[in-house]
Enzyme design. Structure first.
Site, PDB file in Angstrom:
ATOM      1  N   GLU A 348      87.648  92.678  69.383  1.00 47.09           N
ATOM      2  CA  GLU A 348      88.181  91.579  68.576  1.00 47.09           C
ATOM      3  C   GLU A 348      89.704  91.494  68.664  1.00 47.09           C
ATOM      4  O   GLU A 348      90.273  90.406  68.799  1.00 47.09           O
ATOM      5  CB  GLU A 348      87.739  91.734  67.122  1.00 47.09           C
ATOM      6  CG  GLU A 348      86.235  91.733  66.913  1.00 47.09           C
ATOM      7  CD  GLU A 348      85.526  90.549  67.557  1.00 47.09           C
ATOM      8  OE1 GLU A 348      86.154  89.493  67.753  1.00 47.09           O
ATOM      9  OE2 GLU A 348      84.344  90.687  67.897  1.00 47.09           O
ATOM     10  N   HIS A 435      79.616  84.470  76.694  1.00 47.03           N
ATOM     11  CA  HIS A 435      79.224  85.874  76.617  1.00 47.03           C
ATOM     12  C   HIS A 435      78.408  86.293  77.845  1.00 47.03           C
ATOM     13  O   HIS A 435      78.300  87.484  78.133  1.00 47.03           O
ATOM     14  CB  HIS A 435      78.420  86.147  75.346  1.00 47.03           C
ATOM     15  CG  HIS A 435      79.204  85.959  74.089  1.00 47.03           C
ATOM     16  ND1 HIS A 435      79.339  84.732  73.480  1.00 47.03           N
ATOM     17  CD2 HIS A 435      79.915  86.839  73.340  1.00 47.03           C
ATOM     18  CE1 HIS A 435      80.092  84.863  72.388  1.00 47.03           C
ATOM     19  NE2 HIS A 435      80.458  86.125  72.286  1.00 47.03           N
TER      20      HIS A 435
END
Length: 778
Positions: A348, A435
């Site tokens: 993140e 992704h």
């Protein structure tokens, strides 16, 4: 390629502590190094501020030298300074005061202030753009909301120029908010044509990832004592802190505080345990970037991000939001499996690093590279932390078990094992969810670091294939990470796709480990192994010395030059004149020629991987007497490998060993022009050509230009004693070097000054790169 903070009070410092937390409560002691740590961070912030100020002061002159229009302005975003003084200015662009989406660029400048190169998100020219919209903002807002079902307005439309794809277009950018199917908040940037209302581009502002629960064990985190209360706030790492969302979805949450400096008990039922995981992960990520890349926080400005844990109910994801400069973690299914694994924090926070550097668009191939960067750096954070409770590996989300069968979310060694990710590039890979399109870059990184085939690392079994059946060795994860970070921070832009990522990483490897070296070749061939570009050879290249002439019974000496290959080179030769031999270690041919005749010589260089390169030429041995010519090479420092010009006379900066333009042989060459502005460079040397000799000037020439068309704007003239012999121009530009030869026999018996003179006009660079020169007599 062209040449071209917050303050921390001493009271806060005195209260900073490092503590032990987990299922076994341990009282922590204050960190004695905290004041020095924060002082170093403040110094780094001040240095960066000075660099940014410098880039801002130069922005107008740089814009002019790049040929930007009077309506275009450059706005500094970031600066990176290399140890050798080279600076890399990352700019955003405006047109008539409007932000240009896809207008970002990186300008590479030498320590002497010369622009060496520019990487642009778009090469489109911004000219004659009508900045009056045909559609007003309310209609743009309606079009944006219509493009995303169920969305609400987050940020009102702003007028922009959209230049990321095709012809620059006046457009409206509107941010609409909503929720993804898994509950992740969405902030979708919708770009609509200001004339027709058509949707030109959509880019998600929230970057998502996944992790695991409370598994870090007994660890040390940074806290602050404020009065009699301890806060989960780390002033040694930019003031980053952790808050409790209490299963809510709005606001910043409540800062974790308590009267004792012991946190968590290792159980998910204790809300502090997930906070410990997140806070520890932030600290490890900060330390990884600082100690590996000397990056002072996510934005390199010394400011720490904050973490929000216990977001929403049954939320099985985690995400980065650049708007709040924060990371957010859900508690997983049943609110019992918080997603706070170490590599999740690394993942993140790395989205934040990407936003602060290349700012890769979160869609298409750029979006796949964005997600892969977070997987790559999150994995490297996991290896850096080397926590015994979370074994470092190349598996993403392996401890979460969101699949319900013990398998990870993603596999870097063979991404397709998850059932959806791409192992290799194809023309449709950009259509996948980011992704899954990330698989190409994840696979590349694993192969570059570890190589192909079956192996066991840290007890985990891997078996990585290649698209072309090649066998790769790997250069190690540390070098691979340095190359990826350098490419991200110095060469990638918002629109970088996989082909451009190959170029960026090759450039990074050239910068870090030498132009055309083992690492750069490994990068190129690893991309080829995931179907991005072609395989390149790393076999040695031998520079052909040209025909040689020697008198019988006289000493001869000829240095063979070779470059490339792996490891040290060894030399051999066949067909040498009787009496001559070659030194296997240095490549020097020497001895006394004892028999006349014409010999067909082949010299070969061999590297430690048994790859070879060869060159063939004739060597004539003449009888003595009769006024014959003794063959020799007359130029001094012919390949510029002394690192200085002498005995050449050259304009400052011409003799160069930068990676921006590769040498033909060795490391040094003569680089004339390449400034993109009115400029003249020269290179000259005087030699004496014996009477009765034939003489030939030879040199290897590479011409690189930003000019187009068939007009000769920039010229290189080769002259002898002021007489022009040959002129080359931007029209002659080509990939790689070409050997050029000019007859100088007319100057026998004279001293002759050989001169290369490069003249560049006021815009668009042309580089004339010269190497491995010779004036050979026979």
């Amino acid at each position: 390629m062209s040449r071209y903070t917050p303050r921390v009070t001493m009271a806060a410092l005195a209260a900073t502590t490092a503590l032990l937390v987990t299922g076994i409560p341990v009282i922590a002691s204050a960190s004695p190094s905290a004041p020095q740590t924060v002082a170093a961070q403040q110094a780094a912030v001040a240095n960066r501020a000075a660099l940014i100020a410098d880039a801002g002061q130069q922005s107008a002159s740089i814009a002019q030298s790049l040929g930007l229009g009077s309506q275009e302005k450059l706005v500094v975003k970031d600066v990176i300074a290399d140890a050798n003084g080279t600076k890399h200015f990352r700019y955003e662009r405006t047109y008539a005061g409007l932000p240009v989406l896809g207008g970002d660029m990186i300008v590479h400048q030498t320590a002497g202030g010369v622009i060496k190169g520019v990487d642009k998100a778009s090469n489109a020219q911004l000219v004659n753009i009508n900045t009056t919209p045909a559609l007003a903002a309310p209609k743009a807002q309606a079009a944006a909301l219509a493009a995303e079902s169920g969305a609400a307005l987050d940020t009102a439309p702003r007028l922009v120029v959209y230049a990321a794809n095709g012809t620059p277009t006046l457009a409206w950018e509107t941010v609409v908010s909503g929720k993804e199917s898994d509950g992740t908040p969405s902030k979708l940037h919708v770009v609509t044509d200001a004339k027709t209302g058509a949707v030109l581009f959509k880019n998600e502002g929230i970057n998502t990832g996944t992790g695991t629960g409370v598994f870090v064990g007994q660890v040390t985190i940074g806290t602050t004592l404020s009065g009699s209360t301890y806060q989960m706030k780390d002033t040694t790492r930019g003031g980053g802190y952790t808050t409790n969302m209490n299963n809510g979805t709005s606001g910043n949450g409540t800062l974790y505080t308590k009267s004792t400096d012991v946190w968590g008990n290792g159980s998910a039922s204790n809300s502090e345990s997930a906070a410990v995981d997140a806070h520890y992960g932030v600290g490890m990520t900060w330390d990884f970037y600082k100690n590996t890349f000397n990056r002072n926080g996510i934005r390199n400005d010394g400011v720490g991000a904050y973490s929000r844990v216990h977001y929403d109910s049954n939320y099985t994801n985690a995400f980065w939001d650049d708007a709040c400069f924060c990371m957010t973690y859900g508690d997983g299914s049943g609110n019992t499996h918080p997603l706070t694994e170490i590599d999740v924090a690394g993942h993140e926070m790395s989205h934040g690093v990407t936003a602060a550097t290349a700012n890769l668009n979160y869609s298409g191939e750029s979006g796949g590279l964005n997600e892969a960067t977070s997987d790559i750096m999150g994995t490297m954070v996991e290896f850096y932390a080397n926590n015994p409770k979370d074994n470092p590996d190349y598996l993403i989300g392996e401890l979460i078990d969101l699949n319900g069968n013990g398998t990870p979310l993603r596999y870097m060694d063979q991404p397709s094992k998850d059932g959806q990710s791409a192992d290799y590039w194809s023309s449709t890979v950009g259509n996948k969810d980011v992704h899954y399109s990330s698989g190409v870059a994840n696979h590349f990184f694993y192969l570059l670091a570890e190589g192909s085939g079956a192996k066991t690392i840290n007890g985990v079994n891997y078996n990585s294939p290649t698209s072309n059946g090649s066998t790769l060795t790997g250069i190690g994860r540390d070098k691979a990470a340095q190359i990826w970070y350098r490419a991200l921070s110095t060469y990638m832009t918002s629109t970088t796709n996989y082909a451009a990522a190959r170029t960026a990483t090759i450039n990074a490897a050239n910068d870090l480990y030498g132009a055309g070296g083992v690492e750069a070749t490994a990068v190129a061939n690893t991309w080829a192994a995931v179907n991005v570009g072609s395989v390149v050879s790393n076999s040695p290249t031998v520079t052909n010395p040209g025909s040689q002439t020697t008198q019988v019974n006289t000493a001869a000496s000829l240095q063979i030059k070779a470059s490339g290959g792996t490891g040290a080179l060894t030399y051999s030769a066949t067909g040498l004149p009787t009496g001559l031999s070659i030194n296997a270690s240095t490549g020097l041919i020497s001895g006394t020629a004892t028999a006349t005749g014409t010999y067909n010589v082949t010299v070969t260089a061999k590297d430690t991987a048994a790859k070879t390169g060869s060159a063939s030429f004739t060597w004539t041995v003449n009888t003595g007497g009769g006024g014959g010519c003794t063959g020799t090479q007359l130029l001094g420092n012919p390949g510029f490998e002394t690192g200085t010009a002498a005995p050449w006379t050259a304009t400052a900066g011409v003799v160069d060993n930068s990676a921006s333009q590769a040498a033909h042989g060795g490391s040094w060459k003569a680089w004339l022009n390449g400034y993109g502005s009115a400029h003249t460079d020269s290179l000259s040397q005087t030699v004496s050509i014996p009477a009765g000799c034939k003489a030939t000037l030879s040199f290897w020439l590479h011409i690189d230009t930003a000019e187009t068309g068939t007009t000769q704007y920039d010229k290189l003239t080769v002259s002898a004693n002021g007489t022009a012999l040959k002129t080359y121009s931007n029209v002659d530009a080509a990939t790689g070097y070409t050997q050029r030869s000019i007859d100088l026999s007319a100057y026998a018996g004279q001293s002759v000054t050989i001169k290369f003179n490069g003249v560049e006009d006021s815009s668009l660079q042309t580089s004339f790169v010269i190497d491995d020169t010779a004036v050979t007599t026979s």
